[in-house]
Scaffold this motif. Structure first.
Motif, PDB file in Angstrom:
ATOM      1  N   PRO A  14       0.932  -1.024  -0.140  1.00  0.00           N
ATOM      2  CA  PRO A  14      -0.055  -0.014   0.198  1.00  0.00           C
ATOM      3  C   PRO A  14       0.780   1.062  -0.204  1.00  0.00           C
ATOM      4  O   PRO A  14       1.946   1.262   0.423  1.00  0.00           O
ATOM      5  N   LYS A  51      -4.330  11.278   3.300  1.00  0.00           N
ATOM      6  CA  LYS A  51      -5.258  10.314   3.332  1.00  0.00           C
ATOM      7  C   LYS A  51      -6.573  11.293   3.186  1.00  0.00           C
ATOM      8  O   LYS A  51      -7.583  10.825   2.628  1.00  0.00           O
ATOM      9  N   ALA A  82      -9.616  10.791   0.425  1.00  0.00           N
ATOM     10  CA  ALA A  82     -10.949  10.581   0.973  1.00  0.00           C
ATOM     11  C   ALA A  82     -12.053  11.345   0.404  1.00  0.00           C
ATOM     12  O   ALA A  82     -13.060  11.048   0.206  1.00  0.00           O
ATOM     13  N   LYS A 103      -7.382   3.791  -6.471  1.00  0.00           N
ATOM     14  CA  LYS A 103      -6.862   2.666  -5.926  1.00  0.00           C
ATOM     15  C   LYS A 103      -6.285   2.891  -4.519  1.00  0.00           C
ATOM     16  O   LYS A 103      -6.506   1.987  -3.743  1.00  0.00           O
ATOM     17  N   ARG A 118      -8.918   3.443  -1.740  1.00  0.00           N
ATOM     18  CA  ARG A 118      -9.716   2.394  -1.567  1.00  0.00           C
ATOM     19  C   ARG A 118      -8.975   1.470  -0.646  1.00  0.00           C
ATOM     20  O   ARG A 118      -9.552   0.634   0.097  1.00  0.00           O
ATOM     21  N   GLN A 119      -7.593   1.615  -0.338  1.00  0.00           N
ATOM     22  CA  GLN A 119      -6.928   0.646   0.501  1.00  0.00           C
ATOM     23  C   GLN A 119      -7.286   1.004   1.798  1.00  0.00           C
ATOM     24  O   GLN A 119      -7.046   2.220   2.271  1.00  0.00           O
ATOM     25  N   PRO A 120      -7.625   0.121   2.790  1.00  0.00           N
ATOM     26  CA  PRO A 120      -7.835   0.525   4.300  1.00  0.00           C
ATOM     27  C   PRO A 120      -6.707   1.070   5.142  1.00  0.00           C
ATOM     28  O   PRO A 120      -7.132   1.856   5.689  1.00  0.00           O
ATOM     29  N   PRO A 121      -5.572   0.857   4.765  1.00  0.00           N
ATOM     30  CA  PRO A 121      -4.355   1.633   5.526  1.00  0.00           C
ATOM     31  C   PRO A 121      -4.546   3.264   5.365  1.00  0.00           C
ATOM     32  O   PRO A 121      -4.090   3.870   6.045  1.00  0.00           O
ATOM     33  N   ASN A 122      -5.191   3.338   4.066  1.00  0.00           N
ATOM     34  CA  ASN A 122      -5.231   4.743   3.790  1.00  0.00           C
ATOM     35  C   ASN A 122      -6.394   5.500   4.214  1.00  0.00           C
ATOM     36  O   ASN A 122      -7.030   6.664   3.668  1.00  0.00           O
ATOM     37  N   ARG A 123      -7.375   4.879   5.039  1.00  0.00           N
ATOM     38  CA  ARG A 123      -8.502   5.477   5.474  1.00  0.00           C
ATOM     39  C   ARG A 123      -8.178   6.556   6.603  1.00  0.00           C
ATOM     40  O   ARG A 123      -7.587   6.123   7.387  1.00  0.00           O
ATOM     41  N   THR A 146     -13.420  11.961   7.296  1.00  0.00           N
ATOM     42  CA  THR A 146     -13.570  12.107   5.960  1.00  0.00           C
ATOM     43  C   THR A 146     -14.454  13.264   5.457  1.00  0.00           C
ATOM     44  O   THR A 146     -15.467  13.426   5.821  1.00  0.00           O
TER      45      THR A 146
END
Length: 226
Positions: free
Chosen positions: A2, A10, A14, A106, A109-114, A118
């Motif tokens: 990631p 982030k 988001a 992409k 959408r990766q969980p570590p980048n939430r 938001t």
């Protein structure tokens, strides 16, 4: 592996992902360089909480742009000086608005980048039976512009009447901001509501504050259960 992003990066991704999804855009739009939110408005929304400064935003935005996670526009050709014999090819981005690229989508959408929160910017607002497209509200966090002025219509009408009775003409944009101020006060965000009202009133804020702020005081007390 990631992408490694900081909190400001982030939140930018988001917010753009939320805008992309809420507008019902598709994969082809990522390739076509669609027109997303205005950069200035995105900055205002993300920096409104005070956790991220404008410097943090600018650095994060530039980094995402260099990594081709986001795109900006519109594109403008270089202007050659009439007296110069040198012709410059190509052009540059005016960086007025921004959008996600496929890489950015992409990554977002990766969980570590939430992100921790938001920020949300959407694109349509309904007011007095009419729809204003691509209206950007540059304040607050998690603010949706799909508001309906029928909510708290009497409060907004009272505010408009007070302003007009005191010689302050209220434009369509200012009516939108009054709706936003009421929503902020109902959520208990007194500082943000006051900032929006100062923007609406401009130089007249000093004279208007004692007249219209008591209305917001009541909304704030209600939001706190007082």
């Amino acid at each position: 592996m990631p992408a490694q992003l900081d909190e400001a990066e982030k939140q930018i991704l988001a917010a753009l992902l939320a805008d992309f999804s809420e507008r019902g855009l598709a994969a082809n739009d990522l390739k076509k360089k669609y027109e997303g939110p205005r950069v200035a408005d995105l900055s205002a929304v993300i920096c409104a909480s005070g956790d991220i400064s404008t410097v943090d935003f600018d650095l994060a935005f530039s980094d995402l742009e260099k990594r081709e996670f986001i795109r900006t526009g519109p594109f403008a050709p270089y202007q050659d000086k009439p007296s110069s014999g040198f012709v410059m090819m190509g052009g540059y981005s005016k960086r007025e608005y921004c959008s996600l690229s496929e890489l950015g989508y992409k990554a977002a959408r990766q969980p570590p980048n939430r992100p921790a929160r938001t920020p949300s910017i959407t694109n349509h607002l309904t007011i007095s039976g009419g729809q204003f497209s691509n209206v950007q509200l540059a304040a607050g966090n998690n603010i949706s512009q799909n508001l309906d002025i029928s909510t708290d219509h009497e409060i907004v009408s009272q505010l408009i009447e007070l302003l007009e009775n005191n010689g302050h003409s209220v434009s369509a944009e200012q009516r939108i901001n009054l709706v936003l101020a009421v929503e902020e006060a109902k959520d208990g965000n007194g500082k943000q509501a006051k900032n929006v009202l100062e923007k609406v009133c401009g130089p007249a804020w000093g004279a208007m504050q004692p007249i219209i702020w008591p209305i917001f005081g009541e909304l704030l007390k209600k939001s706190l259960g007082i």
